[in-house]
Motif scaffolding. Sequence first.
Motif, PDB file in Angstrom:
ATOM      1  N   UNK A 145      34.098 -10.495  41.890  1.00 12.72           N
ATOM      2  CA  UNK A 145      33.338  -9.470  42.618  1.00 12.72           C
ATOM      3  C   UNK A 145      33.990  -8.102  42.389  1.00 12.72           C
ATOM      4  N   UNK A 146      33.161  -7.133  41.945  1.00  9.88           N
ATOM      5  CA  UNK A 146      33.675  -5.777  41.731  1.00  9.88           C
ATOM      6  C   UNK A 146      34.194  -5.198  43.037  1.00  9.88           C
ATOM      7  N   UNK A 147      35.301  -4.473  42.955  1.00  7.99           N
ATOM      8  CA  UNK A 147      35.905  -3.925  44.169  1.00  7.99           C
ATOM      9  C   UNK A 147      35.335  -2.554  44.525  1.00  7.99           C
ATOM     10  N   UNK A 148      34.552  -1.947  43.624  1.00  6.52           N
ATOM     11  CA  UNK A 148      34.035  -0.611  43.903  1.00  6.52           C
ATOM     12  C   UNK A 148      32.524  -0.661  44.072  1.00  6.52           C
ATOM     13  N   UNK A 149      32.020  -0.020  45.086  1.00 10.95           N
ATOM     14  CA  UNK A 149      30.606  -0.063  45.406  1.00 10.95           C
ATOM     15  C   UNK A 149      30.054   1.365  45.322  1.00 10.95           C
ATOM     16  N   UNK A 150      29.242   1.626  44.292  1.00 13.61           N
ATOM     17  CA  UNK A 150      28.614   2.932  44.142  1.00 13.61           C
ATOM     18  C   UNK A 150      27.389   2.978  45.049  1.00 13.61           C
ATOM     19  N   UNK A 151      27.414   3.843  46.062  1.00 13.09           N
ATOM     20  CA  UNK A 151      26.368   3.865  47.079  1.00 13.09           C
ATOM     21  C   UNK A 151      25.184   4.748  46.705  1.00 13.09           C
ATOM     22  N   UNK A 197      35.729   7.240  57.362  1.00  6.79           N
ATOM     23  CA  UNK A 197      36.691   6.163  57.096  1.00  6.79           C
ATOM     24  C   UNK A 197      35.955   4.845  56.843  1.00  6.79           C
ATOM     25  N   UNK A 198      34.936   4.589  57.643  1.00  9.79           N
ATOM     26  CA  UNK A 198      34.179   3.337  57.496  1.00  9.79           C
ATOM     27  C   UNK A 198      33.443   3.302  56.159  1.00  9.79           C
ATOM     28  N   UNK A 199      32.822   4.414  55.792  1.00 14.64           N
ATOM     29  CA  UNK A 199      32.078   4.434  54.525  1.00 14.64           C
ATOM     30  C   UNK A 199      33.025   4.337  53.338  1.00 14.64           C
ATOM     31  N   UNK A 241      32.816   1.533  50.363  1.00 13.29           N
ATOM     32  CA  UNK A 241      32.945   1.800  48.924  1.00 13.29           C
ATOM     33  C   UNK A 241      34.008   0.908  48.292  1.00 13.29           C
ATOM     34  N   UNK A 242      35.096   0.661  49.013  1.00 16.53           N
ATOM     35  CA  UNK A 242      36.163  -0.198  48.494  1.00 16.53           C
ATOM     36  C   UNK A 242      35.817  -1.677  48.641  1.00 16.53           C
TER      37      UNK A 242
END
Length: 272
Positions: A1-7, A232-234, A238-239
């Motif tokens: 699973x990729x650790x970075x989430x492009x929102x 902080x939550x967002x 992303x992480x």
Amino acid sequence: MSRRFDLAGKVAVITGAASGIGRAIALSLAARGCHLALADVNEAGLDETARLIGNSVRVTRHRLDVADAAAIAAFPAEIVAAHGGIDVLVNNAGVALGGTFELISEEDFDWLVRINFEGVVRMTRAFLPLLKGRPQAQLVNLSSLFGLVAPPGQTAYSAAKFAVRGFSEALRNELIAAGSTVGVTLVHPGGVKTSIATSARMAEGIPERLRARHQARFEKALKMPPERAGEIIVQGIERRAARVLVGTDAKLVSLIERLMPVSYWRLLGRRL
């Protein structure tokens, strides 16, 4: 699973989006180009959140009571019609209730659990199939500082927030074992300056002078601006972080609880 989430270009559903942390999360997501479905019982508050976001992303507003099982069951179809799907679900809606267990009525206890815990479970059950249909998706459940420690006078609130914690951690492990692309982020906010203290229900047997004193004490502990908490939550989303502790107080309490798992309140009671 990729650790970075492009929102950017993703779609997020946020409950409790009319004010406080929910509104702040919405603003931080919108700043990253994430389209939003804002849900709350407070329609005027939803209108204000949408106004603050502006026209940079697609925003829809939905009146939703997370204690209403039928409304939640029908909600995914409403979101699909409006947005085509969902990439992020933020279960943020919650209420507070003060008073010792013996003073709190069964009705009030059940009211809080229906919103703070059962609402999270029902929303997750309703939207998990849509999340699993995405290449990457994130479920975000808000617990609390009182999902790490359980102070006196918070039996209902702590019971529900500990339940959110246990549910989220078990579900995360199930999804990992299944090789799912859905991640689970569990959030423990500390003292965030929202209206939760002033809007909390209080047990009927508490004298008015004590109600005012307790509310003033809690309000004093709520220091972090919600905008900072939302950011902080967002960043945690992303992480694709498994756990997000919001604030120095949450980090300190988490450490003390690990060091003093039974007797932590001897120390924390004087501070909190």
